[in-house]
Design a protein around this motif. Structure first.
Motif, PDB file in Angstrom:
ATOM      1  N   HIS A  99      -6.849  47.914  34.483  1.00 35.95           N
ATOM      2  CA  HIS A  99      -6.176  48.356  35.707  1.00 35.95           C
ATOM      3  C   HIS A  99      -6.832  47.831  36.997  1.00 35.95           C
ATOM      4  CE1 HIS A  99      -3.256  51.239  33.950  1.00 35.95           C
ATOM      5  NE2 HIS A  99      -4.175  51.346  33.005  1.00 35.95           N
ATOM      6  N   LEU A 100      -7.797  46.933  36.895  1.00 36.64           N
ATOM      7  CA  LEU A 100      -8.354  46.330  38.117  1.00 36.64           C
ATOM      8  C   LEU A 100      -7.313  45.412  38.741  1.00 36.64           C
ATOM      9  CD1 LEU A 100     -11.961  45.419  36.893  1.00 36.64           C
ATOM     10  CD2 LEU A 100     -11.308  47.305  38.404  1.00 36.64           C
ATOM     11  N   LYS A 101      -7.290  45.358  40.072  1.00 38.79           N
ATOM     12  CA  LYS A 101      -6.286  44.561  40.781  1.00 38.79           C
ATOM     13  C   LYS A 101      -6.941  43.768  41.909  1.00 38.79           C
ATOM     14  CE  LYS A 101      -2.483  47.755  39.763  1.00 38.79           C
ATOM     15  NZ  LYS A 101      -3.281  48.539  38.807  1.00 38.79           N
ATOM     16  N   PRO A 102      -7.683  42.716  41.596  1.00 35.73           N
ATOM     17  CA  PRO A 102      -8.280  41.885  42.645  1.00 35.73           C
ATOM     18  C   PRO A 102      -7.205  41.150  43.443  1.00 35.73           C
ATOM     19  CG  PRO A 102      -8.540  40.848  40.496  1.00 35.73           C
ATOM     20  CD  PRO A 102      -7.993  42.220  40.236  1.00 35.73           C
ATOM     21  N   ASP A 103      -7.447  40.963  44.736  1.00 35.25           N
ATOM     22  CA  ASP A 103      -6.474  40.247  45.554  1.00 35.25           C
ATOM     23  C   ASP A 103      -6.628  38.747  45.367  1.00 35.25           C
ATOM     24  OD1 ASP A 103      -8.312  39.088  47.743  1.00 35.25           O
ATOM     25  OD2 ASP A 103      -8.814  41.217  47.784  1.00 35.25           O
ATOM     26  N   PHE A 104      -5.651  37.991  45.876  1.00 34.13           N
ATOM     27  CA  PHE A 104      -5.607  36.546  45.622  1.00 34.13           C
ATOM     28  C   PHE A 104      -6.812  35.818  46.204  1.00 34.13           C
ATOM     29  CE2 PHE A 104      -3.767  36.821  49.805  1.00 34.13           C
ATOM     30  CZ  PHE A 104      -4.155  35.657  50.443  1.00 34.13           C
ATOM     31  N   LYS A 105      -7.351  36.307  47.347  1.00 36.99           N
ATOM     32  CA  LYS A 105      -8.497  35.629  47.956  1.00 36.99           C
ATOM     33  C   LYS A 105      -9.741  35.802  47.086  1.00 36.99           C
ATOM     34  CE  LYS A 105     -10.882  34.960  52.342  1.00 36.99           C
ATOM     35  NZ  LYS A 105     -12.193  34.765  51.710  1.00 36.99           N
ATOM     36  N   THR A 106      -9.925  36.994  46.520  1.00 35.54           N
ATOM     37  CA  THR A 106     -11.049  37.215  45.611  1.00 35.54           C
ATOM     38  C   THR A 106     -10.947  36.288  44.407  1.00 35.54           C
ATOM     39  OG1 THR A 106     -11.213  39.535  46.292  1.00 35.54           O
ATOM     40  CG2 THR A 106     -12.212  38.937  44.186  1.00 35.54           C
ATOM     41  N   ILE A 107      -9.734  36.131  43.885  1.00 35.63           N
ATOM     42  CA  ILE A 107      -9.512  35.270  42.726  1.00 35.63           C
ATOM     43  C   ILE A 107      -9.794  33.808  43.077  1.00 35.63           C
ATOM     44  CG2 ILE A 107      -7.785  34.478  41.066  1.00 35.63           C
ATOM     45  CD1 ILE A 107      -6.377  37.201  41.464  1.00 35.63           C
ATOM     46  N   ALA A 108      -9.313  33.373  44.237  1.00 33.79           N
ATOM     47  CA  ALA A 108      -9.526  31.982  44.660  1.00 33.79           C
ATOM     48  C   ALA A 108     -11.001  31.714  44.948  1.00 33.79           C
ATOM     49  CB  ALA A 108      -8.671  31.681  45.883  1.00 33.79           C
ATOM     50  N   GLU A 168      -2.585  37.444  41.038  1.00 33.61           N
ATOM     51  CA  GLU A 168      -2.667  38.775  41.642  1.00 33.61           C
ATOM     52  C   GLU A 168      -1.432  39.598  41.286  1.00 33.61           C
ATOM     53  OE1 GLU A 168      -2.758  40.974  46.039  1.00 33.61           O
ATOM     54  OE2 GLU A 168      -2.591  38.786  45.890  1.00 33.61           O
ATOM     55  N   ALA A 169      -0.250  38.977  41.336  1.00 32.42           N
ATOM     56  CA  ALA A 169       0.984  39.690  41.006  1.00 32.42           C
ATOM     57  C   ALA A 169       0.969  40.165  39.555  1.00 32.42           C
ATOM     58  CB  ALA A 169       2.195  38.792  41.265  1.00 32.42           C
ATOM     59  N   GLU A 170       0.414  39.344  38.654  1.00 35.36           N
ATOM     60  CA  GLU A 170       0.371  39.728  37.244  1.00 35.36           C
ATOM     61  C   GLU A 170      -0.488  40.970  37.020  1.00 35.36           C
ATOM     62  OE1 GLU A 170       2.243  38.235  34.776  1.00 35.36           O
ATOM     63  OE2 GLU A 170       3.112  37.285  36.541  1.00 35.36           O
ATOM     64  N   THR A 171      -1.511  41.169  37.835  1.00 34.66           N
ATOM     65  CA  THR A 171      -2.369  42.343  37.661  1.00 34.66           C
ATOM     66  C   THR A 171      -1.632  43.638  37.976  1.00 34.66           C
ATOM     67  OG1 THR A 171      -3.211  42.261  39.947  1.00 34.66           O
ATOM     68  CG2 THR A 171      -4.402  40.977  38.272  1.00 34.66           C
ATOM     69  N   HIS A 172      -0.498  43.550  38.660  1.00 37.14           N
ATOM     70  CA  HIS A 172       0.272  44.740  39.022  1.00 37.14           C
ATOM     71  C   HIS A 172       1.415  45.018  38.047  1.00 37.14           C
ATOM     72  CE1 HIS A 172      -1.472  45.492  43.080  1.00 37.14           C
ATOM     73  NE2 HIS A 172      -1.768  44.203  42.988  1.00 37.14           N
ATOM     74  N   VAL A 177      -2.218  41.884  31.180  1.00 39.28           N
ATOM     75  CA  VAL A 177      -3.266  41.736  32.187  1.00 39.28           C
ATOM     76  C   VAL A 177      -3.828  43.106  32.575  1.00 39.28           C
ATOM     77  CG1 VAL A 177      -3.775  40.917  34.522  1.00 39.28           C
ATOM     78  CG2 VAL A 177      -2.253  39.596  33.039  1.00 39.28           C
ATOM     79  N   ILE A 178      -2.966  44.099  32.679  1.00 34.67           N
ATOM     80  CA  ILE A 178      -3.433  45.457  32.984  1.00 34.67           C
ATOM     81  C   ILE A 178      -4.409  45.923  31.904  1.00 34.67           C
ATOM     82  CG2 ILE A 178      -2.705  47.865  33.164  1.00 34.67           C
ATOM     83  CD1 ILE A 178      -0.129  46.856  34.485  1.00 34.67           C
TER      84      ILE A 178
END
Length: 294
Positions: free
Chosen positions: A98-107, A83-87, A92-93
């Motif tokens: 530029h999508l930024k899914p949160d860690f719960k979505t990723i998990a 998640e941090a890398e998406t910012h 990754v951007i």
């Protein structure tokens, strides 16, 4: 002599202005995008490939798969770190637009599509074969242990459960003896009442009995399933030796083609010993590489 000074942040401009210009033509993220875009994620078994007609739009499984492959190639396995890398990560951007899914979505994506990842691996092996990246003459096969999230204190074997039940029985017998001695003292002392010690003993007895009952239930579960271990946090994990230590985890088998050191086959097992696993992995590698002898 003064030190080097940076540029005023309020006046700093990024050139070139297009993010695409920061990702070179040979950057691996361009391969990741091309590879994932060429997959049939629905046939591979990924969920939510077709968006629903109503409701809030969700993330495309293809974008989340691209993020996971990027994390694999760059040794970023934590959902929070991804998640941090998406910012902050330009690659990754670019990859996620530029999508930024949160860690719960990723998990949740990894959890819900666990079986589909193996199909993606197979497709990658097929692609490597088409590009003649496998020598298909010699492979190295070996196993290793990886640690599970299950702590050793939450893993039980038949002997450990039997010992725990025996210890509980002995402690209960000792506490009951102390209660009987307390009752005898009250009978010899007219007007004597039960003290606070008896109440604490009763609480300890109740706690031990509850723990003992849980251990007996787990032992009955082992008898029912025929298993030799039970893990409470990660049910599939098993206690196994690694060098001089014993941990709870999994046995990983890998077959690597020697030409470019690419993995041709992998398998995850909770079998404690490697007996038979190396041969199975080698056989599966030959099937994946399309050869009868290697």
């Amino acid at each position: 002599m003064a030190h080097l000074s940076g540029t005023d942040r309020s006046q700093l401009l990024l050139l070139p202005e297009a993010v695409d210009d920061y990702v070179g033509p040979d950057n691996p993220v361009r391969f990741i995008e091309a590879f994932v875009d060429g997959l049939d994620l629905g046939s591979a078994g990924f969920v939510r490939v077709q968006p629903k007609a109503t409701g809030r739009p969700g993330y495309d499984p293809a974008d989340l798969l691209k993020l996971y492959i990027y994390g694999y190639l760059n040794r970023i396995r934590s959902s929070r770190r991804l998640e941090a890398e998406t910012h902050r990560n330009v690659e990754v951007i670019w990859l996620l637009r530029h999508l930024k899914p949160d860690f719960k979505t990723i998990a949740d994506f990894r959890r819900d599509n666990r079986a589909a990842f193996k199909t993606v691996f197979r497709e990658f092996v097929v692609l490597c074969r088409q590009l003649d990246l496998f020598g298909r003459e010699l492979v190295a096969v070996d196993g290793t242990r990886i640690k599970a999230v299950n702590n050793k204190t939450r893993n039980f074997t038949r002997p450990s459960l039997a010992k725990a039940i025996q210890d509980a029985d002995e402690r209960l017998a000792g506490y009951m003896k102390r209660l009987d001695e307390g009752d005898a003292d009250e009978d010899r002392t007219p007007g004597g009442g039960s003290g606070n010690g008896d109440g604490k003993l009763a609480e300890k007895i109740a706690a031990i009995q509850g723990k003992r009952d849980r251990h007996k239930e787990m032992l009955a579960e082992l008898d029912r399933t025929g298993a030799d271990q039970i893990s409470l946090t990660d049910p599939d994990a098993r206690a196994m030796a690694r060098m001089t230590k014993v941990g709870v985890g999994y046995n990983i088998q890998l077959a690597v083609d020697v030409k470019h050191k690419l993995i041709a086959e992998q398998a995850v097992s909770n079998q404690v010993l490697d007996l038979g696993l190396l041969a199975q992995t080698a056989t599966a590698a030959m099937e994946a590489l399309g050869v009868e002898r290697i």
